[in-house]
Design a protein around this motif. Structure first.
Motif, mmCIF file in Angstrom:
data_model
loop_
_atom_site.group_PDB
_atom_site.id
_atom_site.type_symbol
_atom_site.label_atom_id
_atom_site.label_comp_id
_atom_site.label_asym_id
_atom_site.label_seq_id
_atom_site.Cartn_x
_atom_site.Cartn_y
_atom_site.Cartn_z
ATOM 1 N N SER A 176 1.655 5.204 -0.676
ATOM 2 C CA SER A 176 1.134 7.064 -1.191
ATOM 3 C C SER A 176 2.815 7.192 -1.686
ATOM 4 O O SER A 176 3.374 7.033 -1.044
ATOM 5 N N SER A 212 -1.589 5.574 -4.466
ATOM 6 C CA SER A 212 -2.093 6.322 -4.623
ATOM 7 C C SER A 212 -1.171 7.776 -5.166
ATOM 8 O O SER A 212 -0.322 7.622 -3.934
ATOM 9 N N GLY A 237 -10.486 0.397 -2.365
ATOM 10 C CA GLY A 237 -10.754 -0.903 -2.397
ATOM 11 C C GLY A 237 -10.802 -2.269 -1.908
ATOM 12 O O GLY A 237 -10.552 -1.773 -1.242
ATOM 13 N N ALA A 239 0.836 0.812 -9.834
ATOM 14 C CA ALA A 239 0.554 0.522 -9.596
ATOM 15 C C ALA A 239 -0.285 -0.389 -10.085
ATOM 16 O O ALA A 239 -1.649 -1.423 -9.222
ATOM 17 N N ASP A 291 1.082 -1.393 0.100
ATOM 18 C CA ASP A 291 -0.706 0.300 -0.076
ATOM 19 C C ASP A 291 0.837 1.179 -0.223
ATOM 20 O O ASP A 291 1.486 1.204 0.858
ATOM 21 N N PRO A 313 -3.891 -4.868 -1.584
ATOM 22 C CA PRO A 313 -3.170 -4.553 -3.055
ATOM 23 C C PRO A 313 -2.880 -5.976 -3.626
ATOM 24 O O PRO A 313 -3.724 -6.696 -3.461
ATOM 25 N N ASN A 341 0.660 -3.158 -6.823
ATOM 26 C CA ASN A 341 1.066 -2.686 -5.533
ATOM 27 C C ASN A 341 -0.711 -1.463 -5.608
ATOM 28 O O ASN A 341 -1.573 -0.914 -6.060
ATOM 29 N N ARG A 342 -1.677 -0.701 -3.925
ATOM 30 C CA ARG A 342 -2.388 -0.123 -3.612
ATOM 31 C C ARG A 342 -1.568 1.282 -4.618
ATOM 32 O O ARG A 342 -1.018 1.435 -3.213
#
Length: 331
Positions: A151, A176, A317, A170, A149, A320, A173-174
């Motif tokens: 960012s 943002s 969501g 992306a 996860d 990941p 992985n998750r």
């Protein structure tokens, strides 16, 4: 002879330890104008976040120091760990961390679970990144070792250089991406953030990231009372964020550690003298703004966000995506 010679050797200076020793031993990479670059050794790349209120467990910064030179930057104190107490040095002596890919692979192999935030203490896409590509090297690792996860926070449009790499990240992985824009007023932005790209360039980067299918939002951080905290200013920024394709909008109120105050208060005296007294009262004994005004400002941010149909955080969501490299072993 009026005074006898002192035959005693002077005491040795205290030995430097930890990050201060690494800084003293750093190799100079390049010098330009008022900025000098160094390469610094690190024991680890992932650092545990000590604030339990943050939405991540680990922080990851490819550089120490940031030459963007934001007048309000809270992270100037981190140079003090290296024995550099002058807050101006935070933007004039930039340290690129060595062996970032090797260190990150080692840290991730230790199964450190929890969300990772890239760019909490320095901007990962500051001008140094064009030369040294430490952020790019880190993203290459995340593109290979997934299931995290992650960012990224930046106020630079240089991030669009890595769009295809970010899409690879992306995919496993998750991810943002938070693009920081404090104001849509280019003249005000130049005064607050002397070496950051213009607001329109940052918003154009948001559009390109969104068009590439990446989860992207705009951070109005920090919201500065009397400077960027009006409803009109926040609403204009939220509208621009929504138009650029952002799906969420963040706004944290300015906080000022002592090292940041030493840079910010003289800036206020020169640029916003009418605000100096209020800032000294509100922040004089505390790094954080508290009380009714702070509560009202948070509510204003919430209302503006709702008015423009933006969320407060990235879409969560599911978990990941799994590590593709691991899956390939069993194909």
């Amino acid at each position: 002879m009026l005074f006898p010679l002192d035959e005693t050797a002077p005491p040795a200076p205290p030995a430097l330890v930890g990050i201060a020793r690494f800084a003293a031993e750093s190799r100079s990479l390049r010098t330009k104008a008022q900025v000098e670059y160094f390469e610094i050794e690190s024991r680890s790349l992932l650092n545990r976040c000590s604030n339990p209120n943050m939405p991540f467990r680990w922080t990851l910064n490819p550089y120490r120091g940031c030459e963007i030179g934001c007048k309000y930057c809270y992270a100037r104190y981190t140079h003090e760990f290296m024995g550099l107490d002058d807050g101006v040095l935070f933007e004039r002596q930039i340290y690129a961390k060595a062996d970032v890919a090797k260190l990150l692979r080692r840290d991730l192999a230790r199964k450190r679970s929890g969300a990772i935030a890239l760019g909490t203490g320095t901007d990962p896409y500051q001008p140094a990144e064009r030369r040294f590509e430490r952020t790019k090297a880190i993203l290459e690792v995340f593109a290979e070792v997934g299931g995290r996860d992650l960012s990224i926070t930046t106020k630079s449009d240089l991030i669009v250089r890595d769009i295809e790499l970010l899409r690879r990240v992306a995919s496993c992985n998750r991810l943002s991406i938070n693009v920081t824009v404090t104001t849509v007023d280019p003249e005000l932005a130049r005064r607050l953030e002397p070496r950051a790209p213009r607001p329109d360039l940052r918003l154009a980067a948001v559009r390109r990231l969104a068009d590439a299918g990446l989860a992207v939002g705009v951070f109005a951080n920090p919201v500065m009372p009397g400077i960027t905290g009006s409803r009109a200013s926040l609403s204009a920024l939220a509208a621009a964020a929504r138009q650029a394709g952002a799906t969420y909008f963040g706004g944290g109120i300015l906080f000022l550690k002592t090292s940041a105050q030493q840079q910010f208060f003289p800036f206020l005296e020169e640029e916003f003298p009418e605000l100096v007294a209020a800032y000294r009262v509100e922040y004089g004994g505390n790094a954080y703004l508290r009380g009714e005004y702070a509560d009202a400002l948070r509510e204003r941010i919430r209302q503006v966000r709702a008015e423009h149909g933006l969320e407060s955080s990235p879409p969560l969501g599911g978990p990941p995506p799994p590590n593709h490299a691991q899956l390939s072993l069993f194909d």
